[in-house]
Motif scaffolding. Structure first.
Motif, PDB file in Angstrom:
ATOM      1  N   ASP A  47       2.001   7.648   9.293  1.00 47.12           N
ATOM      2  CA  ASP A  47       0.872   7.958   8.418  1.00 47.12           C
ATOM      3  C   ASP A  47       0.055   6.723   8.068  1.00 47.12           C
ATOM      4  N   PHE A  48       0.725   5.574   7.909  1.00 47.53           N
ATOM      5  CA  PHE A  48       0.023   4.360   7.490  1.00 47.53           C
ATOM      6  C   PHE A  48      -0.211   3.381   8.638  1.00 47.53           C
ATOM      7  N   GLY A  49       0.180   3.770   9.835  1.00 45.37           N
ATOM      8  CA  GLY A  49      -0.069   2.927  10.999  1.00 45.37           C
ATOM      9  C   GLY A  49       0.646   1.591  10.943  1.00 45.37           C
TER      10      GLY A  49
ATOM     11  N   MET B  68       9.837  -1.007   9.984  1.00 46.71           N
ATOM     12  CA  MET B  68      10.360  -2.073   9.124  1.00 46.71           C
ATOM     13  C   MET B  68       9.498  -2.229   7.873  1.00 46.71           C
ATOM     14  N   THR B  69       8.180  -2.104   8.045  1.00 49.41           N
ATOM     15  CA  THR B  69       7.270  -2.214   6.899  1.00 49.41           C
ATOM     16  C   THR B  69       7.474  -1.045   5.933  1.00 49.41           C
ATOM     17  N   ALA B  70       7.608   0.159   6.482  1.00 51.20           N
ATOM     18  CA  ALA B  70       7.859   1.335   5.635  1.00 51.20           C
ATOM     19  C   ALA B  70       9.201   1.193   4.915  1.00 51.20           C
ATOM     20  N   ASN B  71      10.179   0.641   5.626  1.00 50.34           N
ATOM     21  CA  ASN B  71      11.499   0.444   5.036  1.00 50.34           C
ATOM     22  C   ASN B  71      11.443  -0.507   3.848  1.00 50.34           C
ATOM     23  N   LYS B  72      10.631  -1.556   3.972  1.00 45.72           N
ATOM     24  CA  LYS B  72      10.526  -2.519   2.861  1.00 45.72           C
ATOM     25  C   LYS B  72       9.927  -1.865   1.624  1.00 45.72           C
ATOM     26  N   ALA B  73       8.911  -1.017   1.809  1.00 50.25           N
ATOM     27  CA  ALA B  73       8.299  -0.325   0.670  1.00 50.25           C
ATOM     28  C   ALA B  73       9.333   0.551  -0.041  1.00 50.25           C
ATOM     29  N   ILE B  74      10.118   1.281   0.745  1.00 50.41           N
ATOM     30  CA  ILE B  74      11.145   2.148   0.153  1.00 50.41           C
ATOM     31  C   ILE B  74      12.220   1.313  -0.521  1.00 50.41           C
ATOM     32  N   ARG B  75      12.639   0.236   0.147  1.00 49.11           N
ATOM     33  CA  ARG B  75      13.693  -0.623  -0.407  1.00 49.11           C
ATOM     34  C   ARG B  75      13.282  -1.208  -1.749  1.00 49.11           C
ATOM     35  N   ASP B  76      12.021  -1.621  -1.878  1.00 46.52           N
ATOM     36  CA  ASP B  76      11.542  -2.179  -3.143  1.00 46.52           C
ATOM     37  C   ASP B  76      11.606  -1.147  -4.262  1.00 46.52           C
TER      38      ASP B  76
ATOM     39  N   VAL C 191       0.844  -1.201   0.000  1.00 45.91           N
ATOM     40  CA  VAL C 191       0.000   0.000   0.000  1.00 45.91           C
ATOM     41  C   VAL C 191       0.880   1.253   0.000  1.00 45.91           C
ATOM     42  N   ILE C 192       1.910   1.245   0.834  1.00 44.11           N
ATOM     43  CA  ILE C 192       2.833   2.388   0.881  1.00 44.11           C
ATOM     44  C   ILE C 192       3.570   2.531  -0.446  1.00 44.11           C
ATOM     45  N   GLU C 193       4.032   1.404  -0.979  1.00 46.88           N
ATOM     46  CA  GLU C 193       4.760   1.415  -2.240  1.00 46.88           C
ATOM     47  C   GLU C 193       3.897   1.993  -3.361  1.00 46.88           C
ATOM     48  N   GLU C 194       2.644   1.563  -3.446  1.00 49.53           N
ATOM     49  CA  GLU C 194       1.749   2.056  -4.496  1.00 49.53           C
ATOM     50  C   GLU C 194       1.442   3.541  -4.303  1.00 49.53           C
ATOM     51  N   HIS C 195       1.337   3.974  -3.053  1.00 48.69           N
ATOM     52  CA  HIS C 195       1.108   5.396  -2.770  1.00 48.69           C
ATOM     53  C   HIS C 195       2.280   6.230  -3.269  1.00 48.69           C
TER      54      HIS C 195
ATOM     55  N   PRO D 256       8.975  11.477   2.089  1.00 50.50           N
ATOM     56  CA  PRO D 256       8.901  11.482   3.551  1.00 50.50           C
ATOM     57  C   PRO D 256       9.770  10.374   4.146  1.00 50.50           C
ATOM     58  N   PRO D 257      10.372  10.619   5.317  1.00 47.03           N
ATOM     59  CA  PRO D 257      11.221   9.600   5.939  1.00 47.03           C
ATOM     60  C   PRO D 257      10.395   8.393   6.420  1.00 47.03           C
ATOM     61  N   GLU D 258      11.105   7.303   6.685  1.00 41.78           N
ATOM     62  CA  GLU D 258      10.433   6.069   7.112  1.00 41.78           C
ATOM     63  C   GLU D 258       9.538   6.301   8.328  1.00 41.78           C
ATOM     64  N   GLU D 259      10.043   7.072   9.285  1.00 41.47           N
ATOM     65  CA  GLU D 259       9.276   7.294  10.515  1.00 41.47           C
ATOM     66  C   GLU D 259       7.922   7.938  10.220  1.00 41.47           C
ATOM     67  N   GLN D 260       7.916   8.927   9.314  1.00 41.54           N
ATOM     68  CA  GLN D 260       6.660   9.601   8.974  1.00 41.54           C
ATOM     69  C   GLN D 260       5.719   8.661   8.225  1.00 41.54           C
ATOM     70  N   LEU D 261       6.253   7.889   7.270  1.00 41.86           N
ATOM     71  CA  LEU D 261       5.416   6.941   6.533  1.00 41.86           C
ATOM     72  C   LEU D 261       4.832   5.899   7.466  1.00 41.86           C
TER      73      LEU D 261
END
Length: 237
Positions: free
Chosen positions: A39-41, A45-53, A10-14, A31-36
């Motif tokens: 924002d997405f609750g 680690m989950t936000a990091n995976k979206a960015i890493r992909d 969901v984060i990746e698609e956003h 936006p940094p991982e902490e903010q993402l």
């Protein structure tokens, strides 16, 4: 009942929607991982995976100590594989097309004879195509083929099959040689690629073999601001 996509997706698609819409242009800091994560609750680690992909797919680049930025996602080709440029373009979700400039049988001059390992004056097949991604020229392919190994090459409908696809179907590639150099192009090549003659370009000279047969010699010219070449190797343990 439709399944719910993973939260990282969901984060990746956003982020991808923001990039493709232009809301996040090239060099924009996301936006940094902490903010993402907030924002997405989700967890960091989950936000990091979206960015890493998205980094792995070439949409983002991390800069140590600064953050993560939208990158100029140029078309990319591997130096270790011989892939159809049409497949490369479509794998990015983009539209592939080409213009056939030349499709002819000619007598090999000194350079072509040397590159194809035939006698000077031998009849060879010659094609020039401009390959496009979403309508934009990304490669000029100037190719010479030994008719002995691909006798029906010139009968190809290149709107349906690229030269690479024709060669692979007729003569499975066993060996490939690449030489890459920077260059400036002449006015005719610049016109075909829709660039200025001052635009730096990458030229990849490629020769391909099928078993012991030298099948093809090609000059592949890419505008430097639209294309990149990738090389990856694995070191022994």
């Amino acid at each position: 009942m439709a399944s719910t996509p993973p939260r990282y997706r969901v984060i990746e698609e956003h982020l991808l929607e923001r990039i493709q819409s232009g809301a996040y242009p090239v060099n924009h800091q996301i936006p940094p991982e902490e903010q993402l994560a907030r924002d997405f609750g989700v967890s960091r680690m989950t936000a990091n995976k979206a960015i890493r992909d998205l980094v792995q797919k070439g949409y983002l680049i991390r800069q140590a100590g600064l953050g993560t930025f939208v990158t100029d996602r140029k078309a990319e080709s591997s130096l270790h594989e011989v892939l159809s440029i049409a497949s490369e373009v479509r794998s990015r979700g983009h539209t592939y097309s080409n213009d056939v400039i030349r499709c002819e049988a000619i007598a090999a001059d000194d350079e072509v004879a040397l590159r194809l390992a035939v006698r000077v004056g031998t009849e060879v097949f010659h094609t020039i195509l401009v390959h496009r991604e979403n309508g934009l020229p990304i490669q000029l392919e100037d190719r010479f083929v030994n008719p002995r190994w691909v006798p029906d090459y010139l009968d190809t409908n290149f709107a349906e099959q690229t030269p690479n696809e024709v060669l692979v179907a007729n003569c499975p590639i066993s060996d490939v040689e690449h030489v890459v150099e920077a260059m400036l192009v002449d006015s005719q090549t610049a016109q075909w690629l829709e660039i200025n003659t001052a635009t730096p370009c990458l030229c990849m000279v490629r020769r391909t073999w099928s078993d012991e047969h030298l099948v093809s010699y090609a000059r592949l010219i890419h505008p430097g601001d639209r294309y990149k070449l990738r090389s990856r190797s694995r070191r022994g343990a």
